[in-house]
Design an enzyme around this catalytic site. Structure first.
Site, short mmCIF file in Angstrom:
data_model
loop_
_atom_site.label_atom_id
_atom_site.label_comp_id
_atom_site.label_asym_id
_atom_site.label_seq_id
_atom_site.Cartn_x
_atom_site.Cartn_y
_atom_site.Cartn_z
N ARG A 227 -1.30 -55.63 2.38
CA ARG A 227 -0.27 -55.25 1.39
C ARG A 227 0.85 -56.29 1.38
O ARG A 227 1.33 -56.68 0.32
CB ARG A 227 0.31 -53.87 1.71
CG ARG A 227 -0.71 -52.76 1.88
CD ARG A 227 -1.05 -52.06 0.58
NE ARG A 227 -1.88 -50.90 0.87
CZ ARG A 227 -3.23 -50.91 0.88
NH1 ARG A 227 -3.88 -52.01 0.56
NH2 ARG A 227 -3.89 -49.80 1.15
N LYS B 100 -2.94 -36.83 10.72
CA LYS B 100 -3.96 -37.11 9.71
C LYS B 100 -5.16 -37.82 10.30
O LYS B 100 -5.01 -38.67 11.20
CB LYS B 100 -3.34 -38.00 8.61
CG LYS B 100 -4.28 -38.24 7.44
CD LYS B 100 -3.79 -39.35 6.54
CE LYS B 100 -4.46 -40.67 6.88
NZ LYS B 100 -4.21 -41.72 5.89
N GLU C 234 -8.69 -35.31 5.96
CA GLU C 234 -8.84 -36.15 4.76
C GLU C 234 -10.27 -36.69 4.64
O GLU C 234 -10.60 -37.69 5.29
CB GLU C 234 -7.86 -37.33 4.81
CG GLU C 234 -8.00 -38.26 3.59
CD GLU C 234 -7.07 -39.46 3.63
OE1 GLU C 234 -6.49 -39.75 4.69
OE2 GLU C 234 -6.94 -40.12 2.58
N LYS D 120 -6.30 -33.02 2.65
CA LYS D 120 -5.92 -34.19 1.84
C LYS D 120 -7.19 -34.63 1.13
O LYS D 120 -8.15 -35.10 1.75
CB LYS D 120 -5.37 -35.31 2.73
CG LYS D 120 -5.08 -36.59 1.96
CD LYS D 120 -4.05 -37.44 2.66
CE LYS D 120 -3.87 -38.77 1.93
NZ LYS D 120 -2.71 -39.52 2.41
N GLY E 48 -5.80 -43.41 -3.76
CA GLY E 48 -7.12 -44.02 -3.75
C GLY E 48 -7.36 -45.24 -4.63
O GLY E 48 -8.51 -45.57 -4.89
N GLY E 49 -6.30 -45.86 -5.14
CA GLY E 49 -6.49 -47.02 -6.01
C GLY E 49 -6.19 -46.71 -7.47
O GLY E 49 -6.31 -47.58 -8.34
N ARG F 55 -0.34 -45.97 -1.69
CA ARG F 55 -0.08 -47.03 -2.67
C ARG F 55 0.72 -46.54 -3.87
O ARG F 55 1.64 -47.21 -4.33
CB ARG F 55 -1.40 -47.67 -3.12
CG ARG F 55 -1.98 -48.60 -2.08
CD ARG F 55 -3.45 -48.86 -2.32
NE ARG F 55 -4.27 -47.73 -1.92
CZ ARG F 55 -5.60 -47.67 -2.06
NH1 ARG F 55 -6.25 -48.69 -2.60
NH2 ARG F 55 -6.26 -46.63 -1.65
P1 13P Z 1 -3.54 -44.07 -0.95
O1 13P Z 1 -2.69 -43.06 -1.71
O2 13P Z 1 -3.06 -45.47 -1.09
O3 13P Z 1 -5.00 -43.88 -1.23
O4 13P Z 1 -3.32 -43.77 0.59
C1 13P Z 1 -3.29 -42.48 1.05
C2 13P Z 1 -3.82 -42.42 2.41
O5 13P Z 1 -3.15 -41.99 3.31
C3 13P Z 1 -5.18 -42.88 2.65
O6 13P Z 1 -5.59 -42.48 3.91
#
Ligand code: 13P
Length: 334
Positions: A33, A136, A177, A219, A262-263, A292
């Site tokens: 990043r 998480k 997640e 998540k 997720g992009g 992101r």
């Molecule tokens: P993104 O929202 O960038 O996908 O990241 C969330 C996250 O914690 C991924 O594990």
């Protein structure tokens, strides 16, 4: 740790109109990043950047918690206040990423399993002492030719359930997640089928490992076409498919579901969340846990002038939190 305390934390994480900011990038992920915007990946730059995010004025108007990386949980503001203390004092619940990343799954070419169970109990006890109240673990499911396999789905669900049970024993709310990646050219129907199978397997495994759903947060990834699919679904279709998939797999007793971005672009992630909440009649709060989609605009601005743009970048963080907070209520107006 009582189930009441876990349930209370879980409910606070998905309080009305609030969501989570995910800033738990590992040192290698934050390197990518930073590289994208020309920032050197030093410990001090990582600390300063996380300080920018976490000390955004009035962040708790729309943010209930933040997920940190191990290094960040041990760092402090420039004035010497440990980040976890700063957060608790300012109404933000400290969270921690506890998985050790993905590794090739033996016998399943092209697929990965998340590792990190060995020694996890001791790490969780330490994280609790350092102030973390939720944790998480991210599993990754890839869609491709003949994948995901049942083996991959089950191996990841089992690991998620083992970690979740350990978290609850140690007083931390597990944020489970299972991310179905957007990489690939699959359409939204394929994503629906895979997500449904993944969530079914996950909730079966959580039951097998005696995980209390009242003290667990999901998540989830949205049901959406792959990035390279020519036929992209519109906002309403993503919202309806995601909600239908969740309703058919996620028990109503769960305190809440938060999404990863997720992009997706910032705007897509907010529009999708908003459209889901506008559908109404949902068994759980639906909110966000974006990485992101919460950070990318602010990071870009900060990179142009690390000192001069500090406050301006914080204003961008606040704005993204506000937009997503409104979307969590179905009140975002675009
Ligand atoms: P993104 O929202 O960038 O996908 O990241 C969330 C996250 O914690 C991924 O594990």
């Amino acid at each position: 740790m009582s189930i009441e305390q876990l349930a209370e934390t879980a409910q606070a994480m998905v309080a009305a109109g609030k969501g989570i900011i995910a800033i738990d990038e590992s040192t290698t992920t934050i390197a990518k990043r930073f590289e994208g915007v020309g920032i050197e990946n030093t410990e001090e730059n990582r600390r300063a950047y996380r300080e920018l995010l976490l000390t955004t004025p009035k962040l708790s108007d729309y943010i209930s918690g933040a997920i940190l990386f191990d290094e960040t949980l041990r760092q402090s503001t420039k004035d010497g206040v440990p980040f976890a203390k700063y957060m608790s004092d300012n109404g933000i619940i400290p969270g921690i990423k506890v998985d050790k990343g993905t590794h090739a799954l033996a016998g399943c070419p092209g697929e990965v399993v998340t590792e990190g169970l060995d020694g996890l109990r001791d790490r969780l006890k330490e994280y609790y002492k350092l102030g973390a109240r939720f944790a998480k673990w991210r599993a990754v499911i890839t869609i491709g030719e003949d994948i995901p396999s049942g083996t991959c789905i089950e191996a990841n669900a089992h690991a998620l359930a083992r970690y979740a049970a350990l978290c609850q024993e140690c007083g931390l709310v597990p944020m489970v997640e299972p991310e179905v990646l957007m990489d690939g050219d699959h359409n939204i129907e394929v994503c629906y089928e895979v997500t449904e199978a993944v969530l079914r397997s996950l909730f079966g495994a959580l039951y097998e490992q005696n995980v209390l759903l009242e003290g667990t947060i999901l998540k989830a990834s949205m049901v959406i076409a792959g990035k390279d699919c020519e036929e992209q679904a519109d906002v309403d279709e993503v919202a309806e498919s995601t909600v239908m998939c969740l309703k058919s797999t996620v028990p109503a007793i769960l305190p809440g579901v938060v999404f990863l971005s997720g992009g997706q672009t910032d705007e897509q992630s907010t529009a999708h969340l908003n459209a889901m909440n506008q559908l109404g009649n949902l068994p759980w709060p639906l909110s966000f846990s974006y990485g992101r989609a919460m950070q990318q605009a602010a990071l870009k601005l900060w990179s142009q002038d690390l000192k001069g743009n500090f406050a301006k970048a914080q204003a961008v963080v606040y704005e993204r939190a506000k937009e997503n907070g409104l979307a969590a209520l179905g009140k975002w107006e675009g």
